[in-house]
Scaffold this motif. Structure first.
Motif, short mmCIF file in Angstrom:
data_model
loop_
_atom_site.label_atom_id
_atom_site.label_comp_id
_atom_site.label_asym_id
_atom_site.label_seq_id
_atom_site.Cartn_x
_atom_site.Cartn_y
_atom_site.Cartn_z
N GLY A 100 0.82 -1.22 0.00
CA GLY A 100 0.00 0.00 0.00
C GLY A 100 0.84 1.26 0.00
O GLY A 100 2.08 1.21 -0.14
N PRO A 101 0.21 2.43 0.17
CA PRO A 101 0.95 3.69 0.18
C PRO A 101 2.05 3.74 1.22
O PRO A 101 3.13 4.28 0.95
N LEU A 102 1.81 3.21 2.42
CA LEU A 102 2.85 3.21 3.44
C LEU A 102 4.04 2.38 2.96
O LEU A 102 5.20 2.80 3.11
N THR A 137 -2.20 6.33 7.33
CA THR A 137 -3.08 7.37 6.81
C THR A 137 -2.26 8.54 6.28
O THR A 137 -2.56 9.09 5.21
N ALA A 138 -1.21 8.93 6.99
CA ALA A 138 -0.36 10.03 6.56
C ALA A 138 0.37 9.69 5.27
O ALA A 138 0.53 10.54 4.39
N ALA A 139 0.83 8.45 5.14
CA ALA A 139 1.57 8.03 3.94
C ALA A 139 0.71 8.20 2.68
O ALA A 139 1.21 8.60 1.63
N ARG A 140 -0.58 7.93 2.82
CA ARG A 140 -1.48 8.09 1.67
C ARG A 140 -1.59 9.56 1.29
O ARG A 140 -1.63 9.90 0.10
N GLU A 163 1.54 -1.28 -9.22
CA GLU A 163 0.84 -0.87 -8.02
C GLU A 163 -0.57 -0.38 -8.34
O GLU A 163 -0.83 0.13 -9.43
N ALA A 164 -1.47 -0.58 -7.40
CA ALA A 164 -2.79 0.04 -7.39
C ALA A 164 -2.80 1.03 -6.22
O ALA A 164 -1.89 1.01 -5.39
N PRO A 165 -3.80 1.91 -6.12
CA PRO A 165 -3.83 2.82 -4.98
C PRO A 165 -3.66 2.10 -3.64
O PRO A 165 -3.00 2.61 -2.73
N ARG A 166 -4.20 0.89 -3.52
CA ARG A 166 -4.15 0.17 -2.25
C ARG A 166 -2.91 -0.71 -2.11
O ARG A 166 -2.72 -1.33 -1.07
N GLY A 167 -2.07 -0.83 -3.17
CA GLY A 167 -0.85 -1.60 -3.02
C GLY A 167 -0.53 -2.49 -4.20
O GLY A 167 -1.07 -2.33 -5.30
N ALA A 168 0.37 -3.45 -3.97
CA ALA A 168 0.90 -4.30 -5.03
C ALA A 168 -0.20 -5.12 -5.69
O ALA A 168 -0.94 -5.85 -5.02
#
Length: 591
Positions: A402-404, A443-446, A495-500
């Protein structure tokens, strides 16, 4: 004495998700189980199809990140046939996916996740004058002016919500855990959150238009094909290019002036939950990663994404580097080896006796039901199979995506752009690096990623415009399907918004012989594996203290920080496991 909590369904997500948690006498979670209660059979539907058509079907896996599944499927076929797409096609695909990222992240924070931090009812007691000052304060932390800071605007929004409350028409706000002691924002901060929540409803609509400009429509864009893209007239029309950029700049303004300040505000007010450590950047670079509430596995993986040149599919420089970080140690990044990916079904409702690489993957349902208890609640059979989601493993390790993961791996890889955005965010917010390894950090990483993406997309639309003006009109690479379709296999891993997100296809005699997709929420929402190791959701809940077991706000907050998209991970049986109907579609008929 321990207590068993069942949260079903988890709302404000895509799909059907159930969480069961065991809390001790101090209301601290000591065990947790994540289960998806719906089955996905898209892999079997794709068998026997023309591989060039897979993308149009695979995008129906999900109603949110449709375009990402579409592109990954197309890229898997391009990999199988060794096709390199033209520069214009690469940039357009980046812009379509980038538009999805910005839109998706804004919607996630405000409309799916913000109410885990924002107490709507508390906002009714806010002072609009103080609220305006508070908005200016947090915008200044981000180095921006506030999206709105007029007391009259905040008063109008407050009156609007108060009217809903008085009339008993709270609607989507009606069943919140308002007043829960684990809400930490002041009334004025809550009013800022409510105001931006309502404004984001309009902003996201315009953000969605960006994807439609080059994709044809949203959701389910249709301009990506094996070999390139079909939106030739949009690429060559200066008005369409200018419209995309104007919508992008408007969305970027909201990201910078509302989204980032709100995450600074929430991150600061909830920083106490985020970490028990004040680890410095240099300490973390030395491998001393520490996780706070919601930290979870502390193992992160990214396939990498957004090609920045035209040297080849898995050779190009990437905006998001690929790799693996283990144990929160950002002093090093381990190179990614796709051969080390496997899926295990020990605790998933499928047949199988060993972890399999996606090229050899199977999707054979074996539903064994729930455990009936005397108290009338059907619990998961946690010692057996208990979810429709398989358990992906990387190199015999459970990982989070994910973003993090992308931000952590970017820092570990010493990527200049990502490191700049992450360090600037932490320095402006006066937050320790260790805050990243938590629910708040996820949440911040996103938000950090959204800010980065909204900036780099300005560069991409300018690059596309300049390339077209220079005379390059190419959008598609011609290839001879008949010569390469006898036997081949390929993968679309990015990647997708939610991750790999990975799609793997094996082709025999020009038809799909096997197809497997491992999506971000498969990695994160998975049950235990064959060694009893927890998935990312499950691990993130361990150690979380629940203020009121009847209002499991803390469980929902942490799960929402992953932005679950469970339909991607799993689809369509009834509650008793019955097959509802069988449909046969004759695709050869003409109209």
């Amino acid at each position: 004495m321990s207590k068993h909590i069942v949260v079903d369904p988890i709302t404000r997500i895509e799909g059907h998700l159930r969480i069961e948690a065991v809390i001790d006498e101090n209301n601290t979670i000591v065990d947790a189980y994540s289960a998806s209660t719906m089955f996905r059979g898209i892999e079997t539907i794709l068998q026997g199809r023309d591989p060039r058509d897979c993308g149009l079907l695979a995008m129906r896996i999900c109603g949110v990140c449709t375009g990402t599944h579409y592109q990954r499927s197309i890229e898997a076929v391009e990999d199988a046939f060794d096709i390199t797409i033209p520069k214009n096609a690469r940039i357009v695909r980046n812009l379509i996916q980038g538009a999805l990222y910005v839109h998706d992240h804004v919607v996630h924070f405000y409309h799916l996740h913000a109410l885990d931090f924002v107490d709507v009812v508390s906002a009714l007691s806010a002072d609009p004058v103080k609220t305006a000052a508070e908005a200016r304060k947090w915008a200044s932390v981000a180095g921006e002016s506030p999206f709105i800071d007029g007391e009259s605007e905040f008063k109008a929004i407050q009156d609007r919500v108060a009217k809903f409350v008085k009339q008993g028409r709270l609607g989507i706000f009606g069943n919140g855990y308002w007043g829960n002691p684990h809400y930490k924002l002041t009334p004025e901060q809550n009013l800022i959150g409510v105001a931006h929540y309502l404004q984001a409803l309009d902003i996201q609509r315009d953000m969605a238009k960006m994807q439609a400009i080059f994709g044809g429509k949203n959701p389910h864009p249709q301009s990506i094909v094996v070999g390139g893209v079909t939106c030739v007239q949009d690429i060559q029309n200066p008005a369409r290019l200018a419209l995309f950029k104007s919508l992008l700049l408007a969305g970027r303004k909201f990201v910078k002036q509302a989204y980032l300040p709100d995450v600074y505000m929430a991150g600061t007010m909830y920083a106490g939950e985020a970490t028990d450590s004040k680890a410095t950047f240099s300490e973390l670079m030395g491998g001393k990663g520490v996780g706070g509430t919601g930290g979870g596995l502390l193992n992160f993986m990214s396939y990498g994404d957004f090609r920045l040149d035209d040297t080849g599919f898995y050779k190009s420089a990437l905006l998001f580097p690929s790799g693996v970080v283990l144990g929160g140690d950002i002093s090093k990044v381990h190179p990614l080896d796709q051969e080390k990916i496997a899926e295990d079904v020990t605790h998933a409702w499928y047949k199988g006796d060993k972890p399999l690489h996606p090229y050899e993957g199977q999707t054979i349902p074996e539903y064994t039901g729930l455990d009936k208890r005397s108290d009338g609640i059907a619990y998961l059979k946690t010692k057996e199979k208990y979810s429709w989601i398989k358990s992906p493993i990387y190199n015999d390790t459970r990982v989070e995506v994910g973003p993090l993961a992308r931000m952590v791996i970017g820092v570990a890889a010493k990527d200049k752009r990502i490191t700049k955005y992450v360090t600037e965010f932490l320095e402006r917010g006066k937050l320790p690096v260790s805050v990243l390894f938590s629910t708040v950090g996820r949440t911040a990483a996103r938000a950090i990623e959204t800010s980065l993406m909204s900036d780099v997309m300005v560069e991409w639309i300018d690059e596309l415009t300049a390339n077209v003006l220079a005379g390059d009109k190419s959008t598609w690479t011609e290839f001879d399907f008949d010569k390469v379709s006898v036997s081949a296999k390929g993968r679309g891993m990015a990647e997708a918004p939610r991750g790999a997100l990975g799609h793997w296809v094996s082709i025999t005699d020009g038809k799909v012989a096997n197809y497997q997709a491992i999506v971000p929420s498969t990695w994160n929402a998975a049950p235990r594996d064959h060694k009893g190791r927890l998935g990312a959701y499950e691990a993130s809940l361990i150690g979380t203290k629940v203020a009121n077991p009847e209002q499991p706000l803390e469980i929902i907050r942490t799960i929402h920080s992953f932005d679950p998209c469970i339909a991607c991970a799993v689809h369509v049986v009834d509650t008793k496991g019955k097959e509802l109907a069988v449909y046969k579609v004759d695709t050869s008929c003409s109209i």
